[in-house]
Design a protein around this motif. Sequence first.
Motif, mmCIF file in Angstrom:
data_model
loop_
_atom_site.group_PDB
_atom_site.id
_atom_site.type_symbol
_atom_site.label_atom_id
_atom_site.label_comp_id
_atom_site.label_asym_id
_atom_site.label_seq_id
_atom_site.Cartn_x
_atom_site.Cartn_y
_atom_site.Cartn_z
ATOM 1 N N PHE A 432 -8.159 -3.228 3.647
ATOM 2 C CA PHE A 432 -6.772 -2.781 3.685
ATOM 3 C C PHE A 432 -6.668 -1.293 4.003
ATOM 4 O O PHE A 432 -5.669 -0.667 3.705
ATOM 5 C CB PHE A 432 -6.097 -3.045 2.338
ATOM 6 C CG PHE A 432 -6.981 -2.774 1.156
ATOM 7 C CD1 PHE A 432 -7.655 -3.812 0.556
ATOM 8 C CD2 PHE A 432 -7.150 -1.487 0.673
ATOM 9 C CE1 PHE A 432 -8.475 -3.566 -0.523
ATOM 10 C CE2 PHE A 432 -7.972 -1.253 -0.405
ATOM 11 C CZ PHE A 432 -8.645 -2.293 -1.003
ATOM 12 N N ARG A 433 -7.686 -0.734 4.632
ATOM 13 C CA ARG A 433 -7.623 0.675 5.009
ATOM 14 C C ARG A 433 -6.913 0.819 6.354
ATOM 15 O O ARG A 433 -7.462 1.326 7.326
ATOM 16 C CB ARG A 433 -9.016 1.274 5.083
ATOM 17 C CG ARG A 433 -9.649 1.562 3.750
ATOM 18 C CD ARG A 433 -10.921 2.328 3.929
ATOM 19 N NE ARG A 433 -10.679 3.589 4.631
ATOM 20 C CZ ARG A 433 -11.632 4.362 5.130
ATOM 21 N NH1 ARG A 433 -12.891 3.998 5.015
ATOM 22 N NH2 ARG A 433 -11.348 5.480 5.736
ATOM 23 N N THR A 434 -5.678 0.371 6.423
ATOM 24 C CA THR A 434 -4.947 0.429 7.680
ATOM 25 C C THR A 434 -4.396 1.815 7.958
ATOM 26 O O THR A 434 -3.996 2.100 9.088
ATOM 27 C CB THR A 434 -3.785 -0.570 7.639
ATOM 28 O OG1 THR A 434 -2.990 -0.307 6.474
ATOM 29 C CG2 THR A 434 -4.315 -1.991 7.570
ATOM 30 N N ASN A 435 -4.312 2.676 6.956
ATOM 31 C CA ASN A 435 -3.737 3.994 7.175
ATOM 32 C C ASN A 435 -4.785 5.059 7.435
ATOM 33 O O ASN A 435 -4.447 6.233 7.547
ATOM 34 C CB ASN A 435 -2.892 4.414 5.964
ATOM 35 C CG ASN A 435 -3.706 4.435 4.682
ATOM 36 O OD1 ASN A 435 -4.827 3.928 4.663
ATOM 37 N ND2 ASN A 435 -3.164 5.012 3.631
ATOM 38 N N SER A 436 -6.052 4.698 7.529
ATOM 39 C CA SER A 436 -7.073 5.689 7.837
ATOM 40 C C SER A 436 -6.974 6.070 9.304
ATOM 41 O O SER A 436 -6.518 5.306 10.151
ATOM 42 C CB SER A 436 -8.469 5.137 7.525
ATOM 43 O OG SER A 436 -8.787 4.083 8.400
ATOM 44 N N THR A 437 -7.431 7.280 9.601
ATOM 45 C CA THR A 437 -7.301 7.799 10.967
ATOM 46 C C THR A 437 -8.069 6.958 11.960
ATOM 47 O O THR A 437 -7.565 6.620 13.049
ATOM 48 C CB THR A 437 -7.797 9.251 10.996
ATOM 49 O OG1 THR A 437 -7.017 10.033 10.084
ATOM 50 C CG2 THR A 437 -7.688 9.834 12.374
ATOM 51 N N GLU A 438 -9.299 6.597 11.646
ATOM 52 C CA GLU A 438 -10.129 5.852 12.578
ATOM 53 C C GLU A 438 -9.541 4.480 12.884
ATOM 54 O O GLU A 438 -9.525 4.030 14.043
ATOM 55 C CB GLU A 438 -11.554 5.695 12.014
ATOM 56 C CG GLU A 438 -12.329 6.990 11.896
ATOM 57 C CD GLU A 438 -11.941 7.815 10.690
ATOM 58 O OE1 GLU A 438 -11.162 7.287 9.853
ATOM 59 O OE2 GLU A 438 -12.376 8.983 10.593
ATOM 60 N N VAL A 439 -9.048 3.793 11.836
ATOM 61 C CA VAL A 439 -8.468 2.462 12.042
ATOM 62 C C VAL A 439 -7.198 2.550 12.877
ATOM 63 O O VAL A 439 -6.956 1.727 13.769
ATOM 64 C CB VAL A 439 -8.198 1.794 10.680
ATOM 65 C CG1 VAL A 439 -7.477 0.465 10.869
ATOM 66 C CG2 VAL A 439 -9.493 1.571 9.930
ATOM 67 N N CYS A 440 -6.383 3.563 12.620
ATOM 68 C CA CYS A 440 -5.136 3.708 13.371
ATOM 69 C C CYS A 440 -5.406 3.995 14.843
ATOM 70 O O CYS A 440 -4.716 3.465 15.725
ATOM 71 C CB CYS A 440 -4.286 4.817 12.762
ATOM 72 S SG CYS A 440 -3.513 4.364 11.197
#
Length: 756
Positions: A432-440
């Motif tokens: 659920f790390r959708t707000n991390s920079t890399e994922v975004c």
Amino acid sequence: MDEAKAAVFGVPADALPITTKIVQTDSNLKDTRSEIQPLRTTMDLELCKEARSGDKNILCNLLPPEDASSKDPTEETPEGAAIQGNTSCLLKVTPEENTALHIIASRGHLEFAKEICRREISLLTAPNKRLDTPLHCAARVGNVEMVSYIIKLATEHDKENEVLRATNKENANALHEAAKYDRVDVANILMEKDPELASMLNCFEMSPLYLAMASRSLKVAKVLLQFSYWKEASPKSYAGPNKKTALHAAVLMSREITQDLLQRKPMLTKYADLLGRTPLHYAASNGDRHMAKLLLEQDSSTAYLADANGLFPIHIAASMENIPVVDQILKHCPDADELLDKGGKNFLHVAVKWKRLDLVRKIISEKPALRKLLNDQDNNGNTPLHTAVKNSDQGSVHFLLRDKIVYVNIINDDGFTPLDLAYEKLDEDLPFRTNSTEVCIASCLASIKACSSPQELHDLESGELSSDEAKEKPSGDDMFQERSSGNKAKRKPSASSKAKGKPSSSSKARRKQASSSKAKGNPSGDDKFKTSHQKKNDRSKENSSRNEGDEIGRQVNLARNLGIAAVLIVTVTFAAGFTLPGGYIADDHLGRGTAVLAKEYTFKVFVISDALALVFSIIATCWLMHAGTSIVDKHSRRRALSWAMRCLWAAFAGMCTAFGMGIYVALAPSCKRISIPLCIASLGAPIFAHVVANYNVYRLLGTVRIRQGYRQCIWPTIHLHDKKRLAHYSQPSRHVIIFLLLTFGTYAIVFLSAML
């Protein structure tokens, strides 16, 4: 040796012969400062005290009177006898080897100095331990009268050069001291007497002019430049350390002095220091647009001079985000945008590399013609978009992607597109790390239909991750072994070997050689390859186990932290269920023990939302307790954490609704001006908290909307291989939709249920 022994054992100085003291500088050059120098005998305390006070009468009492009437002026008296009889105490020094004249010159007692110089002129050039002469001391404190008197006395005794050009341990003359301590009048006197002092360098290779600039003695620098000497001055007069000039220092401090230097020596604009940087490089680094304009108007060709690192002034200004300087350079040199450093980067590449987004945004908005630079590739084939993705600079990535002129599928020299580099940055951590920079960044590129390189697609189809290959490329030997092994697998046996059914002679020789090497204890080539391959596998297993352990630790810690929030919501909602707003009906009334406001609609909303928040928080607590157990496998833990967070958001929305409705129902109808804004704030709290916590996700959706439209923003369709790469992460748009469903679904359930 005799003098040293006499000084140690306290022999009177009158009994000692006067010798010439030879001063040895740091450069091992011997310089006889004077024919007669003071001996290393300690000065009388009374003389030291009175020299500091400046009482001339006490000095006359300490020294024997001179019988001028009994002496014939034409009669020659031995010099040594005269000094020994009358001035022996003046030749004594302090522990720092300062004579009485050093002390007096530092304190400005002019009459005292005249009396001492009349009795012992050799003190005029006497150095102390730091090799300072009395002129150094007087110039350091800015005593103009003392400096003038020493120069006059030196001129009368034909010691002008010896006094004026005397240097101390730092190889500094009196003009250096005046420049260092901002003594304007002293500098003026010294320059009038000997302008060549300005061309002498100290041990730090600083001229007096450069030292004045470095010490911020700007008044002294202005005085020095007023003399006509500078029209034909040698390069040493402008010199500084590391091949710098006074103009390098002036551009950082004073526009007026810079103008004076440019009028006298225009060629200083092209002088480079030890790193190859011109004054324009310094102005670009400092960010002074007026100074940059002044230098460019004098000589615009300096904008095309690179330093030792291959950086032009426009690259320096871009790396420091000095937008006005970049504007000036582009104004005077319109083709400066084509200048490339050693890595083949233009100034926009450099700005993106150092995360100077404001500069890129303003330059592109003011000069749309420079948008063509956004697709330029450096020597490694990287565009600014590649660089921004490598730096995980989400702001620059969104700015570049919102400009439709930017191509998102350019392949660099390593065979990677920006999407490939974004996938390399992903760390398979939490689902659920959708707000991390890399994922975004990766999700944004995938949502706008960016493509991976063919090599990346092949790796995905084969089930191998190219990110590992990109991080650790095989060496030449490994590639040769892989090719050789592949060739061996494809090689077919010869017809003769098939007919005979026996191995060939070459294979027999290799077997014999291998068996002999094994017998000797030397492993064969295949064994070496297997050993190295086994070591690599062991290292990869260790790294994977270490990463897995770190992931488990992070997930357990997260479960504990979220568990605290869940328990707090349980406690608050449980207590609110028994402390109802409005209270209970008294025992002597009908319906005793029930809520007073039970028939109110807002009260029903309060009760339902509070109960719903309690239930969801209890469920979330159970999920988090399950996820916090270390024996649970990672997939179950991820699923538990994901569901726990969803329940926690629903519980948070229910708690906020219960609070708002409780405030509204408890306040009187006349207080609606207060109750209504409080209800709106309470109901909007979950939405506001989600927007703040997931600001990166909303920026991503804005970029997708500009690039692909609303449909792709609301319900994006991405390639199958992108779904595989993003399988461990929730898609940002889906994450937002789930949140909206949870929040507004909770509100709908609560408000609709209260109508029943």
